[in-house]
Design a protein around this motif. Structure first.
Motif, PDB file in Angstrom:
ATOM      1  N   PRO A  19     -13.025   0.210 -46.449  1.00  0.00           N
ATOM      2  CA  PRO A  19     -13.113  -0.378 -45.107  1.00  0.00           C
ATOM      3  C   PRO A  19     -14.330   0.132 -44.360  1.00  0.00           C
ATOM      4  O   PRO A  19     -14.919   1.159 -44.720  1.00  0.00           O
ATOM      5  N   TYR A  20     -14.685  -0.577 -43.303  1.00  0.00           N
ATOM      6  CA  TYR A  20     -15.867  -0.218 -42.523  1.00  0.00           C
ATOM      7  C   TYR A  20     -15.558  -0.430 -41.053  1.00  0.00           C
ATOM      8  O   TYR A  20     -14.820  -1.368 -40.692  1.00  0.00           O
ATOM      9  N   LYS A  21     -16.132   0.415 -40.195  1.00  0.00           N
ATOM     10  CA  LYS A  21     -15.808   0.348 -38.768  1.00  0.00           C
ATOM     11  C   LYS A  21     -16.305  -0.938 -38.108  1.00  0.00           C
ATOM     12  O   LYS A  21     -15.750  -1.368 -37.093  1.00  0.00           O
ATOM     13  N   ASP A  22     -17.335  -1.554 -38.663  1.00  0.00           N
ATOM     14  CA  ASP A  22     -17.893  -2.803 -38.133  1.00  0.00           C
ATOM     15  C   ASP A  22     -17.981  -3.800 -39.290  1.00  0.00           C
ATOM     16  O   ASP A  22     -19.056  -4.065 -39.815  1.00  0.00           O
ATOM     17  N   PRO A  23     -16.841  -4.354 -39.709  1.00  0.00           N
ATOM     18  CA  PRO A  23     -16.809  -5.136 -40.954  1.00  0.00           C
ATOM     19  C   PRO A  23     -17.834  -6.253 -41.063  1.00  0.00           C
ATOM     20  O   PRO A  23     -18.436  -6.414 -42.142  1.00  0.00           O
ATOM     21  N   PRO A  24     -18.099  -7.037 -40.010  1.00  0.00           N
ATOM     22  CA  PRO A  24     -19.052  -8.144 -40.195  1.00  0.00           C
ATOM     23  C   PRO A  24     -20.467  -7.703 -40.544  1.00  0.00           C
ATOM     24  O   PRO A  24     -21.265  -8.511 -41.025  1.00  0.00           O
ATOM     25  N   HIS A  25     -20.789  -6.412 -40.299  1.00  0.00           N
ATOM     26  CA  HIS A  25     -22.144  -5.938 -40.548  1.00  0.00           C
ATOM     27  C   HIS A  25     -22.174  -4.835 -41.605  1.00  0.00           C
ATOM     28  O   HIS A  25     -23.152  -4.089 -41.707  1.00  0.00           O
ATOM     29  N   SER A  26     -21.139  -4.749 -42.402  1.00  0.00           N
ATOM     30  CA  SER A  26     -21.049  -3.725 -43.431  1.00  0.00           C
ATOM     31  C   SER A  26     -22.095  -3.934 -44.517  1.00  0.00           C
ATOM     32  O   SER A  26     -22.361  -5.062 -44.958  1.00  0.00           O
ATOM     33  N   ALA A  27     -22.677  -2.829 -44.989  1.00  0.00           N
ATOM     34  CA  ALA A  27     -23.611  -2.889 -46.115  1.00  0.00           C
ATOM     35  C   ALA A  27     -22.925  -3.345 -47.397  1.00  0.00           C
ATOM     36  O   ALA A  27     -23.603  -3.678 -48.376  1.00  0.00           O
ATOM     37  N   ASN A  28     -21.594  -3.389 -47.410  1.00  0.00           N
ATOM     38  CA  ASN A  28     -20.888  -3.920 -48.572  1.00  0.00           C
ATOM     39  C   ASN A  28     -21.218  -5.390 -48.800  1.00  0.00           C
ATOM     40  O   ASN A  28     -21.171  -5.869 -49.943  1.00  0.00           O
ATOM     41  N   PHE A  29     -21.536  -6.123 -47.743  1.00  0.00           N
ATOM     42  CA  PHE A  29     -21.981  -7.503 -47.916  1.00  0.00           C
ATOM     43  C   PHE A  29     -23.259  -7.534 -48.758  1.00  0.00           C
ATOM     44  O   PHE A  29     -23.444  -8.409 -49.608  1.00  0.00           O
ATOM     45  N   GLY A  30     -24.151  -6.589 -48.501  1.00  0.00           N
ATOM     46  CA  GLY A  30     -25.373  -6.514 -49.285  1.00  0.00           C
ATOM     47  C   GLY A  30     -25.113  -6.051 -50.705  1.00  0.00           C
ATOM     48  O   GLY A  30     -25.649  -6.612 -51.664  1.00  0.00           O
ATOM     49  N   ALA A  31     -24.261  -5.029 -50.853  1.00  0.00           N
ATOM     50  CA  ALA A  31     -23.987  -4.494 -52.183  1.00  0.00           C
ATOM     51  C   ALA A  31     -23.336  -5.544 -53.078  1.00  0.00           C
ATOM     52  O   ALA A  31     -23.655  -5.641 -54.269  1.00  0.00           O
ATOM     53  N   GLY A  32     -22.438  -6.340 -52.509  1.00  0.00           N
ATOM     54  CA  GLY A  32     -21.801  -7.387 -53.297  1.00  0.00           C
ATOM     55  C   GLY A  32     -22.791  -8.426 -53.774  1.00  0.00           C
ATOM     56  O   GLY A  32     -22.766  -8.844 -54.939  1.00  0.00           O
ATOM     57  N   LEU A  33     -23.691  -8.831 -52.883  1.00  0.00           N
ATOM     58  CA  LEU A  33     -24.713  -9.814 -53.259  1.00  0.00           C
ATOM     59  C   LEU A  33     -25.681  -9.226 -54.276  1.00  0.00           C
ATOM     60  O   LEU A  33     -26.072  -9.901 -55.243  1.00  0.00           O
ATOM     61  N   VAL A  34     -26.070  -7.975 -54.090  1.00  0.00           N
ATOM     62  CA  VAL A  34     -27.059  -7.351 -54.980  1.00  0.00           C
ATOM     63  C   VAL A  34     -26.565  -7.323 -56.419  1.00  0.00           C
ATOM     64  O   VAL A  34     -27.363  -7.468 -57.356  1.00  0.00           O
ATOM     65  N   GLU A  35     -25.278  -7.140 -56.625  1.00  0.00           N
ATOM     66  CA  GLU A  35     -24.751  -7.159 -57.990  1.00  0.00           C
ATOM     67  C   GLU A  35     -25.095  -8.472 -58.691  1.00  0.00           C
ATOM     68  O   GLU A  35     -25.466  -8.497 -59.866  1.00  0.00           O
ATOM     69  N   LYS A  36     -25.006  -9.575 -57.959  1.00  0.00           N
ATOM     70  CA  LYS A  36     -25.328 -10.873 -58.558  1.00  0.00           C
ATOM     71  C   LYS A  36     -26.829 -11.059 -58.687  1.00  0.00           C
ATOM     72  O   LYS A  36     -27.311 -11.625 -59.679  1.00  0.00           O
ATOM     73  N   LEU A  37     -27.609 -10.594 -57.689  1.00  0.00           N
ATOM     74  CA  LEU A  37     -29.061 -10.712 -57.770  1.00  0.00           C
ATOM     75  C   LEU A  37     -29.591  -9.984 -59.002  1.00  0.00           C
ATOM     76  O   LEU A  37     -30.500 -10.474 -59.684  1.00  0.00           O
ATOM     77  N   LYS A  38     -29.036  -8.812 -59.287  1.00  0.00           N
ATOM     78  CA  LYS A  38     -29.444  -8.067 -60.484  1.00  0.00           C
ATOM     79  C   LYS A  38     -29.177  -8.885 -61.738  1.00  0.00           C
ATOM     80  O   LYS A  38     -30.024  -8.979 -62.632  1.00  0.00           O
ATOM     81  N   THR A  39     -28.000  -9.466 -61.824  1.00  0.00           N
ATOM     82  CA  THR A  39     -27.615 -10.231 -63.011  1.00  0.00           C
ATOM     83  C   THR A  39     -28.547 -11.423 -63.223  1.00  0.00           C
ATOM     84  O   THR A  39     -28.921 -11.746 -64.357  1.00  0.00           O
ATOM     85  N   LEU A  40     -28.943 -12.059 -62.115  1.00  0.00           N
ATOM     86  CA  LEU A  40     -29.782 -13.257 -62.204  1.00  0.00           C
ATOM     87  C   LEU A  40     -31.268 -12.925 -62.339  1.00  0.00           C
ATOM     88  O   LEU A  40     -32.066 -13.808 -62.659  1.00  0.00           O
ATOM     89  N   GLY A  41     -31.640 -11.690 -62.055  1.00  0.00           N
ATOM     90  CA  GLY A  41     -33.051 -11.323 -62.101  1.00  0.00           C
ATOM     91  C   GLY A  41     -33.834 -11.756 -60.884  1.00  0.00           C
ATOM     92  O   GLY A  41     -35.051 -11.932 -60.953  1.00  0.00           O
ATOM     93  N   VAL A  42     -33.152 -11.927 -59.746  1.00  0.00           N
ATOM     94  CA  VAL A  42     -33.821 -12.311 -58.499  1.00  0.00           C
ATOM     95  C   VAL A  42     -34.471 -11.074 -57.878  1.00  0.00           C
ATOM     96  O   VAL A  42     -33.862 -10.001 -57.818  1.00  0.00           O
ATOM     97  N   GLU A  43     -35.699 -11.225 -57.409  1.00  0.00           N
ATOM     98  CA  GLU A  43     -36.390 -10.113 -56.756  1.00  0.00           C
ATOM     99  C   GLU A  43     -35.735  -9.819 -55.408  1.00  0.00           C
ATOM    100  O   GLU A  43     -35.515 -10.723 -54.605  1.00  0.00           O
ATOM    101  N   TYR A  44     -35.452  -8.543 -55.181  1.00  0.00           N
ATOM    102  CA  TYR A  44     -34.812  -8.166 -53.918  1.00  0.00           C
ATOM    103  C   TYR A  44     -35.164  -6.726 -53.583  1.00  0.00           C
ATOM    104  O   TYR A  44     -35.570  -5.940 -54.443  1.00  0.00           O
TER     105      TYR A  44
END
Length: 304
Positions: free
Chosen positions: A252-277
């Motif tokens: 959980p996060y104190k400010d859920p809509p702005h949690s870095a978990n949103f980024g971490a979740g997306l980054v997992e897919k970006l890595k798999t696809l080879g997208v520059e980030y």
């Protein structure tokens, strides 16, 4: 939505490598103000023209505010962009209450469609406004960052056969910089990443998050067409994600809509696809561009 705080801004603009013979005021006025790209009162944008002998790259800025509030009046990086010969457009768009009043279903569709239409309108002005349509960077925070990622990852919505010349313009971005963006509108996925998340039901005009979960299967076609996570493919442009927190997927996060978990979740897919980030968060190691504006300069003013 909280605005970028002073620490984020300092990170973004410290020691900018700029070059310009023009004197840029601290608070520049738009070259073209309140230009309508559609008939609604919120379908307007401001254009700030940079000094450039050649067609200039452009920063396309989308404000945040949870699709409920916000305006175009304070685009990020405005002065650094103008000093670096990068023009700026800052848009407004129909908010969820406007969409509900117009019976747009689901309401968030109006917020996203307006972002695409505004970008197409800007490209249609490329010659008049001395813009290089191939070098347009998206930028936004929170919901504005969501819209930016949606544009970056969505298939091109240009309609080559349209009788409307604006609709024939591309909706793709050259790159994107997003501050604390949400990256999904799937309630199950959001809860897996951030267990105390209760964000997103308003996008579908639903009364609470549990209703959102209960109606997920019915809404799934929309969810997949709106969520950056669902849309991203291997040909996506480079993206820069900034969060002022530490990712911990499943926590959980104190400010859920702005949690870095949103980024971490997306980054997992970006890595798999080879997208520059680049994923910059509090304490992030090995960030190539800790000065965020350097990322924009590299993408919009590439060295030979």
């Amino acid at each position: 939505m909280r605005l970028l705080d002073s620490a984020i801004l300092a990170c973004a603009v410290f020691a900018l490598p700029v070059s310009s013979h023009a004197q840029i005021p601290d608070h520049p006025k738009p070259t073209e103000a309140n230009v309508h790209y559609g008939p609604h009162e919120r379908q307007v944008l401001d254009f700030y023209r940079a000094e450039s002998d050649q067609p200039a790259p452009l920063l396309f800025y989308i404000h945040g505010g949870g699709w409920m509030t916000g305006d175009k009046n304070t685009p990020d990086f405005l002065v650094p962009c103008l000093k670096s010969h990068i023009s700026v457009v800052s848009i407004e768009y129909r908010l969820i209450p406007d969409a509900i009043a117009q019976k747009v279903d689901p309401p968030v569709k109006a917020c996203l469609d307006d972002s695409a239409r505004a970008l197409q309108f800007v490209r249609s002005k490329a010659k008049e406004w001395n813009i290089d349509p191939a070098r347009i960077a998206g930028c936004g925070g929170s919901a504005g960052g969501f819209n930016t990622l949606w544009l970056a990852f969505h298939r091109d919505m240009a309609d080559a056969k349209s009788a409307d010349p604006i609709a024939r313009e591309s909706t793709r971005l050259h790159c994107a910089v997003c501050f604390v963006p949400q990256t999904s509108l799937d309630p199950v996925q959001m809860r897996a990443w951030i267990p105390n998340c209760t964000y997103g039901n308003h996008a579908f005009s639903l009364p609470n998050f549990q209703t959102f979960v209960d109606q997920r299967e019915k809404l799934l076609p929309w969810i997949n067409d709106f969520s950056p996570y669902a849309l991203v493919t291997a040909d996506a442009p480079p993206v820069y994600l900034f969060y002022d927190s530490v990712p911990a997927l499943g926590q959980p996060y104190k400010d859920p809509p702005h949690s870095a978990n949103f980024g971490a979740g997306l980054v997992e897919k970006l890595k798999t696809l080879g997208v520059e980030y680049e994923f910059n968060y509090t304490g992030a190691p090995g960030v190539k561009h800790p000065n965020i504006f350097d990322f924009l300069l590299e993408k919009l003013h590439p060295q030979p």
